[in-house]
Motif scaffolding. Structure first.
Motif, mmCIF file in Angstrom:
data_model
loop_
_atom_site.group_PDB
_atom_site.id
_atom_site.type_symbol
_atom_site.label_atom_id
_atom_site.label_comp_id
_atom_site.label_asym_id
_atom_site.label_seq_id
_atom_site.Cartn_x
_atom_site.Cartn_y
_atom_site.Cartn_z
ATOM 1 N N GLY A 176 0.818 -1.216 0.000
ATOM 2 C CA GLY A 176 0.000 0.000 0.000
ATOM 3 C C GLY A 176 0.850 1.263 0.000
ATOM 4 O O GLY A 176 0.529 2.244 -0.683
ATOM 5 N N VAL A 177 1.943 1.241 0.770
ATOM 6 C CA VAL A 177 2.837 2.401 0.799
ATOM 7 C C VAL A 177 3.484 2.601 -0.572
ATOM 8 O O VAL A 177 3.611 3.744 -1.050
ATOM 9 C CB VAL A 177 3.906 2.238 1.902
ATOM 10 C CG1 VAL A 177 5.020 3.262 1.758
ATOM 11 C CG2 VAL A 177 3.266 2.346 3.274
ATOM 12 N N ILE A 178 3.872 1.520 -1.212
ATOM 13 C CA ILE A 178 4.471 1.623 -2.545
ATOM 14 C C ILE A 178 3.463 2.202 -3.536
ATOM 15 O O ILE A 178 3.788 3.120 -4.310
ATOM 16 C CB ILE A 178 4.967 0.233 -3.026
ATOM 17 C CG1 ILE A 178 6.119 -0.255 -2.154
ATOM 18 C CG2 ILE A 178 5.373 0.281 -4.491
ATOM 19 C CD1 ILE A 178 7.329 0.646 -2.184
ATOM 20 N N ILE A 179 2.232 1.708 -3.519
ATOM 21 C CA ILE A 179 1.205 2.227 -4.439
ATOM 22 C C ILE A 179 0.908 3.696 -4.141
ATOM 23 O O ILE A 179 0.796 4.527 -5.052
ATOM 24 C CB ILE A 179 -0.066 1.363 -4.366
ATOM 25 C CG1 ILE A 179 0.224 -0.020 -4.976
ATOM 26 C CG2 ILE A 179 -1.231 2.030 -5.092
ATOM 27 C CD1 ILE A 179 -0.884 -1.016 -4.810
ATOM 28 N N ALA A 180 0.801 4.059 -2.852
ATOM 29 C CA ALA A 180 0.556 5.460 -2.489
ATOM 30 C C ALA A 180 1.729 6.344 -2.928
ATOM 31 O O ALA A 180 1.526 7.483 -3.383
ATOM 32 C CB ALA A 180 0.332 5.583 -0.993
ATOM 33 N N GLY A 181 2.941 5.842 -2.820
ATOM 34 C CA GLY A 181 4.114 6.601 -3.265
ATOM 35 C C GLY A 181 4.110 6.839 -4.765
ATOM 36 O O GLY A 181 4.441 7.932 -5.242
ATOM 37 N N ILE A 182 3.718 5.812 -5.514
ATOM 38 C CA ILE A 182 3.642 5.956 -6.981
ATOM 39 C C ILE A 182 2.587 7.002 -7.351
ATOM 40 O O ILE A 182 2.835 7.895 -8.169
ATOM 41 C CB ILE A 182 3.322 4.597 -7.634
ATOM 42 C CG1 ILE A 182 4.493 3.641 -7.457
ATOM 43 C CG2 ILE A 182 3.003 4.773 -9.112
ATOM 44 C CD1 ILE A 182 4.153 2.217 -7.822
ATOM 45 N N ILE A 183 1.414 6.900 -6.736
ATOM 46 C CA ILE A 183 0.345 7.856 -7.025
ATOM 47 C C ILE A 183 0.780 9.268 -6.636
ATOM 48 O O ILE A 183 0.564 10.233 -7.380
ATOM 49 C CB ILE A 183 -0.951 7.447 -6.289
ATOM 50 C CG1 ILE A 183 -1.501 6.156 -6.902
ATOM 51 C CG2 ILE A 183 -1.991 8.560 -6.340
ATOM 52 C CD1 ILE A 183 -2.641 5.550 -6.122
ATOM 53 N N GLY A 184 1.420 9.405 -5.481
ATOM 54 C CA GLY A 184 1.902 10.719 -5.043
ATOM 55 C C GLY A 184 2.933 11.307 -5.987
ATOM 56 O O GLY A 184 2.907 12.512 -6.285
ATOM 57 N N ALA A 185 3.826 10.468 -6.482
ATOM 58 C CA ALA A 185 4.854 10.962 -7.407
ATOM 59 C C ALA A 185 4.235 11.455 -8.707
ATOM 60 O O ALA A 185 4.579 12.531 -9.204
ATOM 61 C CB ALA A 185 5.870 9.856 -7.696
ATOM 62 N N PHE A 186 3.287 10.680 -9.243
ATOM 63 C CA PHE A 186 2.651 11.110 -10.489
ATOM 64 C C PHE A 186 1.785 12.349 -10.282
ATOM 65 O O PHE A 186 1.774 13.247 -11.112
ATOM 66 C CB PHE A 186 1.826 9.974 -11.099
ATOM 67 C CG PHE A 186 2.664 8.979 -11.836
ATOM 68 C CD1 PHE A 186 3.292 9.326 -13.015
ATOM 69 C CD2 PHE A 186 2.829 7.695 -11.361
ATOM 70 C CE1 PHE A 186 4.079 8.420 -13.701
ATOM 71 C CE2 PHE A 186 3.603 6.776 -12.037
ATOM 72 C CZ PHE A 186 4.239 7.141 -13.208
ATOM 73 N N LEU A 187 1.059 12.411 -9.159
ATOM 74 C CA LEU A 187 0.222 13.584 -8.913
ATOM 75 C C LEU A 187 1.070 14.839 -8.673
ATOM 76 O O LEU A 187 0.693 15.926 -9.098
ATOM 77 C CB LEU A 187 -0.704 13.328 -7.721
ATOM 78 C CG LEU A 187 -1.893 12.410 -7.987
ATOM 79 C CD1 LEU A 187 -2.732 12.245 -6.732
ATOM 80 C CD2 LEU A 187 -2.743 12.930 -9.118
#
Length: 143
Positions: A119-130
């Motif tokens: 979940g942290v990895i997915i949230a990090g990916i979304i945060g980076a793209f946003l």
């Protein structure tokens, strides 16, 4: 052989407010105007050849300088593209490795730890793209 002219004046608008107006004229001609050439020819009859050679040298220099600037910009853009591509590739590889590690944790009966890690990895990916999208939108609004 470029001629420069600069005029300055203080202006007032209809409300009486003072302002400063600067007007610049920059003539970037490689050869002097005809009247100057006539005067120079009266002094030295060989001045026309010298003026032509000087103009040719100046034009060659300007073309070479422009080509150099273009090459610098081209290589800079190529380097920026290469860095961006490498960043995307490495981030994709690291994301796959992290998701594989999360799957392995879940497989080894560490469901909570594996789920949190994934979940942290997915949230990090979304945060980076946003963050990239938000920065791009803010730059577009400023222009």
């Amino acid at each position: 052989m470029a001629k420069q002219q600069r005029t300055q004046q203080v202006v007032r608008n209809q409300q009486g407010q003072q302002g400063h107006m600067v007007q610049e004229v920059f003539d970037d001609n490689l050869l002097p105007d005809a009247a100057e050439i006539e005067k120079l020819y009266a002094i030295d009859p060989h001045i026309l050849e010298w003026l032509k050679q000087s103009a040719d040298k100046e034009q060659a220099f300007r073309h070479k300088a422009f080509d150099t600037k273009t090459d610098l910009v081209r290589s800079n853009e190529k380097g920026t593209r290469r860095v961006n591509t490498m960043g995307l590739v490495f981030s994709f590889i690291l994301t796959l490795a992290a998701m594989g590690f999360s799957s392995w944790l879940i497989y080894c009966d560490h469901e909570v730890l594996g789920s949190i890690f994934g979940g942290v990895i997915i949230a990090g990916i979304i945060g980076a793209f946003l963050s990239k999208v938000i920065v791009t939108k803010q730059n577009n609004h400023n222009n």
